[in-house]
Motif scaffolding. Sequence first.
Motif: not given
Length: 363
Positions: A198-219
């Motif tokens: 449902r996403f352009e690949a660039s948008v998808l992976w930017l959002v996914v990496f944003s989620l990963i960075a958020t997880i690292l922040s929480e940890l």
Amino acid sequence: MGLVDFIKARKWDLLVAVLVLAGVFLTQVFRPEYREHYLLFHSLAETFSIVVACGMFVIVWNARRIIDNGYLLFLGIAYFFVAAVDLLHMLAYKGMGVWPEYGKDLPTQLWIAARYLQAASLLAAPLFLSRKPFVGVVLPIYGLSLIAIVGSVFYWGIFPSCFDEAADSLTPFKVYSEYVISAMLVAAAAMLLRGQHRFEASVLWLVVFSLIATILSELAFTFFSDVYGPINLLGHLFKVLAFYLLYQAIIVTALAKPYDLLFRDLKQSEQDLRTERARLDAVFHSAPEGIIVIDEAARVVMSNPAAEKILSRHIRKGEAVDALANLNSDGAAEQGGAVWPVVRSLREGQTIHNTALEIKLDV
């Protein structure tokens, strides 16, 4: 575009972002006086995330009637309320002087409340990958959620304590909450990847990496005890990185390439239509039977090579069909193509049956 292709395409953007944040962390931690400026850093970091979240809201809100991506519409609305709680967290931070009587527990409570709201939104957003949320329902739900957070923290005093002032350490609720939030974010990323078409690949992976960075922040925030300490600094840097990636994914893409974000389904439909048109054209032009398509004025719209072969001449678009050959339909050749049953059918919307058209060629 897969993950490897995305990293190759955006490697310099990602590298610069990581190096800048690493440089900020190292230059701050190894300066003895960095604690004196930490409050300014914290305010700038939180302001950046608030501005990005509000920017997302402005874009999706003004495009809400035409945007075809329910995920982004829902997330943009949700992040406006996340930004509101983050604003309260920034104002409540130790040293800001807005609510000095609350101490270190208040900003920590508001941080956890904002992260729960953010994680819950990211977890719910994939439900709208294939349909748009009803804004009239989403807004009241988040409005009530904001009221509940403010009331439970400031007025009713029922929000669990997150920082033990006496022990000068995090409470078990706060630590466990960070792990729960991290697990919610992992689930949100997995659900997002399931709907990646449902996403352009660039948008998808930017959002996914944003989620990963958020997880690292929480940890990172599970280990700090000093609100001005290096672990707290690291956690906020990961948060800045997460919102920077969202900024690239949503705000920059919406402004520079709106069809890759707001109208991707329309763009995909147009591509599918062009593909189908090309397929039908191939079938039409390769058909062994002669085919001539005419309009209601009995003029040629299109024809295939087999028709030209049968008539032994080139067929021009727009020419009168009864000029192509000596055509006879129900004895009406002398009156021209305008009275042919097929032409009357086009004009009057009638269906014709068992009608033959005789073609006589001059040889």
